[in-house]
Design an enzyme around this catalytic site. Structure first.
Site, PDB file in Angstrom:
ATOM      1  N   HIS A  53       0.832  -1.204   0.000  1.00 44.06           N
ATOM      2  CA  HIS A  53       0.000   0.000   0.000  1.00 44.06           C
ATOM      3  C   HIS A  53       0.868   1.257   0.000  1.00 44.06           C
ATOM      4  O   HIS A  53       1.252   1.749   1.061  1.00 44.06           O
ATOM      5  CB  HIS A  53      -0.902  -0.037   1.242  1.00 44.06           C
ATOM      6  CG  HIS A  53      -1.942   1.027   1.268  1.00 44.06           C
ATOM      7  ND1 HIS A  53      -3.136   0.905   1.953  1.00 44.06           N
ATOM      8  CD2 HIS A  53      -1.991   2.263   0.713  1.00 44.06           C
ATOM      9  CE1 HIS A  53      -3.848   1.985   1.808  1.00 44.06           C
ATOM     10  NE2 HIS A  53      -3.182   2.849   1.070  1.00 44.06           N
ATOM     11  N   HIS A  55       1.526   5.181  -2.173  1.00 35.37           N
ATOM     12  CA  HIS A  55       1.050   6.181  -3.136  1.00 35.37           C
ATOM     13  C   HIS A  55       2.273   6.791  -3.808  1.00 35.37           C
ATOM     14  O   HIS A  55       3.081   7.437  -3.146  1.00 35.37           O
ATOM     15  CB  HIS A  55       0.229   7.255  -2.420  1.00 35.37           C
ATOM     16  CG  HIS A  55      -1.014   6.703  -1.778  1.00 35.37           C
ATOM     17  ND1 HIS A  55      -2.204   6.567  -2.460  1.00 35.37           N
ATOM     18  CD2 HIS A  55      -1.233   6.205  -0.533  1.00 35.37           C
ATOM     19  CE1 HIS A  55      -3.119   6.021  -1.643  1.00 35.37           C
ATOM     20  NE2 HIS A  55      -2.554   5.788  -0.468  1.00 35.37           N
ATOM     21  N   LEU A  56       2.412   6.545  -5.116  1.00 41.98           N
ATOM     22  CA  LEU A  56       3.615   6.994  -5.823  1.00 41.98           C
ATOM     23  C   LEU A  56       3.386   8.288  -6.609  1.00 41.98           C
ATOM     24  O   LEU A  56       4.317   8.833  -7.180  1.00 41.98           O
ATOM     25  CB  LEU A  56       4.156   5.888  -6.723  1.00 41.98           C
ATOM     26  CG  LEU A  56       4.690   4.654  -5.967  1.00 41.98           C
ATOM     27  CD1 LEU A  56       5.190   3.586  -6.928  1.00 41.98           C
ATOM     28  CD2 LEU A  56       5.797   5.022  -4.981  1.00 41.98           C
ATOM     29  N   ARG A  57       2.167   8.773  -6.677  1.00 43.04           N
ATOM     30  CA  ARG A  57       1.842  10.151  -7.110  1.00 43.04           C
ATOM     31  C   ARG A  57       2.024  10.461  -8.591  1.00 43.04           C
ATOM     32  O   ARG A  57       1.757  11.594  -8.988  1.00 43.04           O
ATOM     33  CB  ARG A  57       2.644  11.185  -6.312  1.00 43.04           C
ATOM     34  CG  ARG A  57       2.495  11.100  -4.790  1.00 43.04           C
ATOM     35  CD  ARG A  57       1.062  11.200  -4.339  1.00 43.04           C
ATOM     36  NE  ARG A  57       0.948  11.361  -2.885  1.00 43.04           N
ATOM     37  CZ  ARG A  57      -0.144  11.049  -2.206  1.00 43.04           C
ATOM     38  NH1 ARG A  57      -1.215  10.572  -2.829  1.00 43.04           N
ATOM     39  NH2 ARG A  57      -0.200  11.219  -0.910  1.00 43.04           N
ATOM     40  N   HIS A 172     -10.581   0.917   1.557  1.00 41.76           N
ATOM     41  CA  HIS A 172     -10.375   2.047   2.470  1.00 41.76           C
ATOM     42  C   HIS A 172     -11.720   2.250   3.151  1.00 41.76           C
ATOM     43  O   HIS A 172     -12.711   2.538   2.480  1.00 41.76           O
ATOM     44  CB  HIS A 172      -9.966   3.291   1.678  1.00 41.76           C
ATOM     45  CG  HIS A 172      -9.881   4.547   2.487  1.00 41.76           C
ATOM     46  ND1 HIS A 172      -8.706   5.241   2.668  1.00 41.76           N
ATOM     47  CD2 HIS A 172     -10.825   5.240   3.171  1.00 41.76           C
ATOM     48  CE1 HIS A 172      -8.931   6.303   3.435  1.00 41.76           C
ATOM     49  NE2 HIS A 172     -10.218   6.326   3.741  1.00 41.76           N
ATOM     50  N   HIS A 224      -5.357  -0.291   6.242  1.00 44.53           N
ATOM     51  CA  HIS A 224      -5.126   0.590   7.408  1.00 44.53           C
ATOM     52  C   HIS A 224      -6.244   0.604   8.458  1.00 44.53           C
ATOM     53  O   HIS A 224      -6.858   1.636   8.705  1.00 44.53           O
ATOM     54  CB  HIS A 224      -4.815   2.017   6.950  1.00 44.53           C
ATOM     55  CG  HIS A 224      -5.698   2.574   5.854  1.00 44.53           C
ATOM     56  ND1 HIS A 224      -7.071   2.521   5.889  1.00 44.53           N
ATOM     57  CD2 HIS A 224      -5.369   3.207   4.702  1.00 44.53           C
ATOM     58  CE1 HIS A 224      -7.539   3.086   4.795  1.00 44.53           C
ATOM     59  NE2 HIS A 224      -6.543   3.512   4.059  1.00 44.53           N
ATOM     60  N   ASN A 270      -5.812   9.910   6.976  1.00 45.92           N
ATOM     61  CA  ASN A 270      -7.081   9.172   6.866  1.00 45.92           C
ATOM     62  C   ASN A 270      -6.807   7.682   6.760  1.00 45.92           C
ATOM     63  O   ASN A 270      -6.030   7.284   5.904  1.00 45.92           O
ATOM     64  CB  ASN A 270      -7.852   9.608   5.611  1.00 45.92           C
ATOM     65  CG  ASN A 270      -8.299  11.046   5.697  1.00 45.92           C
ATOM     66  OD1 ASN A 270      -8.586  11.561   6.760  1.00 45.92           O
ATOM     67  ND2 ASN A 270      -8.334  11.709   4.555  1.00 45.92           N
ATOM     68  N   ASP A 297       1.117   2.613   3.957  1.00 46.89           N
ATOM     69  CA  ASP A 297       0.266   3.680   3.410  1.00 46.89           C
ATOM     70  C   ASP A 297       1.109   4.937   3.151  1.00 46.89           C
ATOM     71  O   ASP A 297       0.704   6.048   3.511  1.00 46.89           O
ATOM     72  CB  ASP A 297      -0.938   3.996   4.307  1.00 46.89           C
ATOM     73  CG  ASP A 297      -1.989   4.830   3.559  1.00 46.89           C
ATOM     74  OD1 ASP A 297      -1.836   5.028   2.339  1.00 46.89           O
ATOM     75  OD2 ASP A 297      -2.959   5.285   4.202  1.00 46.89           O
ATOM     76  N   HIS A 301       3.358  14.079   0.894  1.00 45.03           N
ATOM     77  CA  HIS A 301       2.923  15.428   0.502  1.00 45.03           C
ATOM     78  C   HIS A 301       4.087  16.365   0.805  1.00 45.03           C
ATOM     79  O   HIS A 301       4.950  16.051   1.634  1.00 45.03           O
ATOM     80  CB  HIS A 301       1.703  15.864   1.319  1.00 45.03           C
ATOM     81  CG  HIS A 301       0.510  14.966   1.167  1.00 45.03           C
ATOM     82  ND1 HIS A 301      -0.288  14.963   0.040  1.00 45.03           N
ATOM     83  CD2 HIS A 301      -0.021  14.041   1.999  1.00 45.03           C
ATOM     84  CE1 HIS A 301      -1.261  14.064   0.193  1.00 45.03           C
ATOM     85  NE2 HIS A 301      -1.112  13.486   1.367  1.00 45.03           N
TER      86      HIS A 301
HETATM   87  O1  DOR Z   1      -4.138   9.936   4.615  1.00 49.40           O
HETATM   88  C1  DOR Z   1      -4.335   9.435   3.514  1.00 49.40           C
HETATM   89  N1  DOR Z   1      -3.652   9.847   2.433  1.00 49.40           N
HETATM   90  N2  DOR Z   1      -5.262   8.474   3.397  1.00 49.40           N
HETATM   91  C2  DOR Z   1      -5.626   8.015   2.180  1.00 49.40           C
HETATM   92  O2  DOR Z   1      -6.461   7.143   2.127  1.00 49.40           O
HETATM   93  C3  DOR Z   1      -5.072   8.591   0.944  1.00 49.40           C
HETATM   94  C4  DOR Z   1      -3.740   9.136   1.201  1.00 49.40           C
HETATM   95  C5  DOR Z   1      -3.236   9.981   0.076  1.00 49.40           C
HETATM   96  O3  DOR Z   1      -3.319   9.560  -1.088  1.00 49.40           O
HETATM   97  O4  DOR Z   1      -2.704  11.086   0.346  1.00 49.40           O
HETATM   98 ZN    ZN Z   2      -6.675   4.733   2.415  1.00 49.43          ZN
HETATM   99 ZN    ZN Z   3      -3.662   4.801   0.992  1.00 55.95          ZN
END
Ligand code: DOR
Ligand code: ZN
Ligand code: ZN
Length: 411
Positions: A53, A55-57, A172, A224, A270, A297, A301
């Site tokens: 899990h 997030h590679l953006r 999620h 999560h 989240n 997760d 940012h």
């Molecule tokens: O805090 C979070 N950030 N929860 C998520 O489900 C998405 C993630 C994000 O992509 O920034």
């Molecule tokens: Zn999530």
């Molecule tokens: Zn996530």
């Protein structure tokens, strides 16, 4: 240390052509100059750790992370493979996108990258995406992560439509009606007077999705997990033969809503950081074998995007480079073989991918750990472009020391 071989012993791992060729209980004499030897004295070598899990953006938010920076962070963090969530901009919701991300990731870094497809088109929560063609293109799972799939009807029909395929759904769990919640609804939110989201926002969707899993027979996975009550749902489902697994993050094991005292917008995530009894319930669920998978997760940012006010701050932390240290720190009493399975074997099984074992003939994906080499989290040293973590300045004993992918030393 290999839970699949029930092996906890000193061995020499022999790798040939990217594959594990032998596990020897002697150290072969250095005769062949063609053989490269790596001295791993003091390390524990494990099947490569896989983060299911991250997030590679890319596409859309390369200022937060690129495939290259994210995969460098994964390797530095001790991971040999990751699975990328599809909540990019645009979302990864068709076969061409699955193929493109897989190809671009292979060019950007040596850590293996598996791609997760969106359940609904553009993650709109209602229009089912082309799941079957994404599966043919190599999608390892489906998820609208970032949010829950809004429509029960869409989720149910999506699961039914590919009931014959192995790819699991990853949920999620947060009901959208509480989407304005900035933190966990508990004593700290009361004190701060902040709009908050209660545990039931998670638990109700977890129950809904467990029921969809039961009704459709589909393999399901809860991302999560953060609320103590959600553990009851998982326990119920697993006790009734539902094919349901669950993951926990380092921050939900170790951190609480106390971190938001002082309105610290950086701590927004989240699902939110909850109470100490929730975090304790997560640790217990791992010890009890209810939660069997660790996930970072990793949600990078920029520092600016994590600034106050709370209502404007992006949710999520950079997690790949602290996941191993923080998770071991949270769970000092869990057996090493279980920790390794939760980081590796169980993740490979969830995603239906190679790895998760040091068995002869498997890909030579190896994670090396120092179990007692204390280090301090220094976010400015991260390979990730995201430098915000709840663990800054913390000291962890377990340190990733080696990442080998297909026989090549990546870190
Ligand atoms: O805090 C979070 N950030 N929860 C998520 O489900 C998405 C993630 C994000 O992509 O920034
Ligand atoms: Zn999530
Ligand atoms: Zn996530």
């Amino acid at each position: 240390m290999d839970p699949t071989l029930d092996l906890d012993a000193i061995r020499t791992i022999v790798v040939r052509n990217g594959v594990i060729a032998a596990l020897r209980d002697d150290a072969p004499v250095a005769a062949d100059p063609e053989v490269e030897r790596v001295d791993c004295a003091g390390m524990v070598l494990c099947p490569g750790f896989i983060d299911p899990h991250v997030h590679l953006r890319e596409p859309g938010d390369a200022h937060k992370e690129t495939l290259a920076s994210g995969l460098a962070a994964a390797a530095a963090g001790g991971f040999t493979a990751v699975a990328a969530m599809p909540n990019t901009r645009p979302a990864i919701d068709d076969a061409a996108s699955i193929r493109r991300i897989a190809r671009d990731a292979a060019a950007a870094g040596r850590v293996r990258t598996y791609v997760i497809g969106a359940v609904t088109r553009g993650r709109d929560g209602t229009t089912i995406a082309e799941l079957r063609s994404m599966a043919s293109a190599g999608a390892v799972a489906f998820s609208d992560d970032g949010s829950s799939t809004a429509s029960l009807k869409a989720l149910y029909n999506a699961a039914l439509s590919i009931a014959d395929l192995p790819q699991p759904f990853l949920s999620h769990c947060e009901d959208r009606s509480f989407g304005d919640g900035l933190m966990h609804d508990g004593a700290v939110a009361d004190l701060l007077g902040v709009t908050a989201s209660p545990s039931i926002a998670e638990t109700a969707i977890a129950a809904r999705d467990a029921l969809v899993a039961r009704a459709t027979g589909k393999a399901w996975h809860l991302c999560h997990v953060s609320a103590a009550e959600t553990i009851d749902v998982i326990r119920w489902a697993q006790g009734h033969g539902v094919r349901l697994t669950a993951e926990v993050t380092p921050h939900h094991l170790l951190c609480t809503d106390q971190a938001l005292l002082g309105y610290d917008a950086r701590m927004r995530v989240n699902p939110p950081l909850r109470s100490e009894s929730d975090a304790a319930a997560m640790r217990r669920a791992v010890a009890d074998g209810i939660i069997t998978i660790f996930a970072s997760d990793h949600a990078p940012h920029t520092t600016e995007e994590k600034e106050p006010p709370l209502s404007h701050a992006c949710a999520g932390f950079s997690g790949l480079e602290t996941a191993i240290g923080a998770t071991f720190h949270a769970l000092p009493d869990v057996a090493l073989a279980v920790m390794v399975a939760n980081f590796s074997t169980n993740v490979a099984a969830l995603l239906g991918v190679a790895g998760g074992t040091l068995k002869v003939g498997s890909p030579a994906d190896i994670t090396g750990l120092y179990l007692d080499r204390p280090w301090t989290v220094e976010p400015h040293r991260f390979k990730s472009l995201g430098r915000v973590t709840p663990f800054a300045g913390m000291k962890f004993a377990v340190q990733p020391a080696l990442a080998v992918v297909g026989g090549e030393i990546v870190v």
